[in-house]
Design an enzyme around this catalytic site. Structure first.
Site, PDB file in Angstrom:
ATOM      1  N   LYS A 236       0.844  -1.204   0.000  1.00 32.84           N
ATOM      2  CA  LYS A 236       0.000   0.000   0.000  1.00 32.84           C
ATOM      3  C   LYS A 236       0.881   1.256   0.000  1.00 32.84           C
ATOM      4  O   LYS A 236       0.638   2.200  -0.749  1.00 32.84           O
ATOM      5  CB  LYS A 236      -0.927  -0.007   1.224  1.00 32.84           C
ATOM      6  CG  LYS A 236      -2.005  -1.082   1.144  1.00 32.84           C
ATOM      7  CD  LYS A 236      -2.761  -1.282   2.457  1.00 32.84           C
ATOM      8  CE  LYS A 236      -3.691  -2.480   2.362  1.00 32.84           C
ATOM      9  NZ  LYS A 236      -4.380  -2.805   3.616  1.00 32.84           N
TER      10      LYS A 236
ATOM     11  N   GLN B  31      -4.087  -1.154   9.830  1.00 32.49           N
ATOM     12  CA  GLN B  31      -4.066  -2.518   9.295  1.00 32.49           C
ATOM     13  C   GLN B  31      -4.603  -3.510  10.320  1.00 32.49           C
ATOM     14  O   GLN B  31      -4.222  -3.478  11.502  1.00 32.49           O
ATOM     15  CB  GLN B  31      -2.627  -2.886   8.876  1.00 32.49           C
ATOM     16  CG  GLN B  31      -2.504  -4.205   8.156  1.00 32.49           C
ATOM     17  CD  GLN B  31      -3.203  -4.233   6.789  1.00 32.49           C
ATOM     18  OE1 GLN B  31      -3.341  -3.216   6.124  1.00 32.49           O
ATOM     19  NE2 GLN B  31      -3.647  -5.408   6.369  1.00 32.49           N
TER      20      GLN B  31
ATOM     21  N   ASP C 260     -10.737   2.964   4.425  1.00 38.12           N
ATOM     22  CA  ASP C 260     -10.982   1.513   4.392  1.00 38.12           C
ATOM     23  C   ASP C 260     -12.483   1.218   4.316  1.00 38.12           C
ATOM     24  O   ASP C 260     -12.879   0.116   3.945  1.00 38.12           O
ATOM     25  CB  ASP C 260     -10.450   0.872   5.689  1.00 38.12           C
ATOM     26  CG  ASP C 260      -9.194   0.055   5.474  1.00 38.12           C
ATOM     27  OD1 ASP C 260      -9.030  -0.497   4.366  1.00 38.12           O
ATOM     28  OD2 ASP C 260      -8.393  -0.038   6.409  1.00 38.12           O
TER      29      ASP C 260
HETATM   30  N1  GUN Z   1      -6.609  -6.716   6.806  1.00 35.02           N
HETATM   31  C1  GUN Z   1      -6.973  -7.525   5.784  1.00 35.02           C
HETATM   32  N2  GUN Z   1      -7.521  -6.803   4.797  1.00 35.02           N
HETATM   33  C2  GUN Z   1      -7.502  -5.511   5.203  1.00 35.02           C
HETATM   34  C3  GUN Z   1      -7.913  -4.297   4.596  1.00 35.02           C
HETATM   35  O1  GUN Z   1      -8.443  -4.245   3.481  1.00 35.02           O
HETATM   36  N3  GUN Z   1      -7.698  -3.166   5.338  1.00 35.02           N
HETATM   37  C4  GUN Z   1      -7.143  -3.205   6.574  1.00 35.02           C
HETATM   38  N4  GUN Z   1      -7.009  -2.048   7.228  1.00 35.02           N
HETATM   39  N5  GUN Z   1      -6.752  -4.313   7.155  1.00 35.02           N
HETATM   40  C5  GUN Z   1      -6.933  -5.470   6.466  1.00 35.02           C
END
Ligand code: GUN
Length: 304
Positions: free
Chosen positions: A54, A98, A121
């Site tokens: 990311k 995350q 998100d």
């Molecule tokens: N953990 C697994 N997928 C995601 C996601 O799309 N965003 C976040 N913040 N954590 C995750």
């Protein structure tokens, strides 16, 4: 006949090119780039890998990217303070924490602490509620469901009136994608069945799907006899089934037996290179949209 591969990497590159141009335009208009903060607590290898992808993508697009990494013993109070600081920072337009978080931290309290207007998100209950209401109410679509919808639309898959079966009812994927594809409107209007661990005879539901979306987190769960010939199969699973010493990377497998399913399905997503890159592209799209809104508001405030 072998299925057509839906190439999430190629589709995500198309979207990122569009976003790169939008980022440059925002910088020219407002003198500021979209600002994204990524917050990682602990050293879960999968999370480290996701976050670094990311961050890399955000930097490639020209974002103002702030990376906050904290050890696994960080307290919930410290994390909530970091989020409060990001909420108040006018140069941050998107906040990503995350998941999963270490067990001593309440995921619920943390997600509630993020300003819903910076929740790129789309996990804040306010944004999930707005998604349920639909239409103009929607602020941020959760990234994986948005990526799935975008790849279906860009691949020309007909959703209007289609039978969509979703396997898995997580808040991150299953529930929101079921709601999104069942909404009235273009790129949706499907008849959606949401299946889960309590579903009786899961195979029979899957067998009548025109579009089968599998987000169960069980490697190889879906065998070829669960797939209607010609159906579109979207595999959201990312299961670490081993470690390749030569490359130093995890060996990944989806929730679908890809090789066998390819002989039955009409279209199918690979793992890796399917849903994963689309999720990242949607995170970037949410951040650009958030930046556009915040920067326009700041500019009109400065003038007024
Ligand atoms: N953990 C697994 N997928 C995601 C996601 O799309 N965003 C976040 N913040 N954590 C995750």
């Amino acid at each position: 006949m072998a299925a057509t591969i839906i190439d999430g990497l190629a589709l995500s590159r198309e979207i990122l090119d569009e976003l790169r141009a939008e980022t440059a335009q925002l910088k020219q208009q407002y003198g500021k780039a979209p600002g994204l903060v990524t917050i990682l607590v602990g050293d879960n290898p999968a999370s480290l890998s996701y976050v670094s992808r990311k961050v890399k993508t955000a930097l490639e697009l020209g974002f103002h990217e702030v990376q906050i990494n904290r050890p696994a013993d960080t307290s919930e109070e410290e994390l909530l303070q970091i989020i409060a600081d990001c909420n108040a920072d006018p140069d941050i337009h998107g906040i990503l924490v995350q998941l999963p978080l270490p067990r001593h931290i309440s995921e619920k309290r943390v997600l509630l602490a993020i300003d819903p207007d910076k929740d790129v998100d789309g996990f804040h209950p306010m944004n999930l509620g707005r998604l349920l209401v639909g239409g103009e109410s929607i602020t941020f679509l959760p990234c994986t469901p948005a990526g799935i919808q975008e790849m279906l639309v860009r691949s020309g898959v007909e959703l209007d009136g289609a039978d969509v079966v979703v396997v898995g009812r997580s808040n991150i994927v299953g529930k929101p994608v079921a709601v999104m594809l069942g909404q009235k409107g273009p790129g949706a209007n499907a008849t959606v069945t949401l299946t889960h661990t309590g579903t009786r005879d899961l195979a029979s539901h899957c067998r009548r799907a025109d579009v089968l979306i599998v987000a169960a987190g069980v490697a190889g769960l879906v065998s070829p006899d669960w797939i209607k010939p010609g159906a579109t199969v979207i595999d959201v699973g990312v299961n670490r089934i081993g470690f390749n010493e030569a490359t130093g990377k995890a060996i990944l497998s989806g929730d679908v037996d890809f090789a066998a399913a390819s002989q039955v399905a009409g279209r199918i997503t690979p793992v890796p290179g399917g849903v994963g890159p689309m999720t990242i592209a949607m995170l970037m799209r949410n951040t650009v949209r958030s930046a556009r809104k915040h920067l326009a508001e700041q500019a009109s405030g400065d003038r007024g």
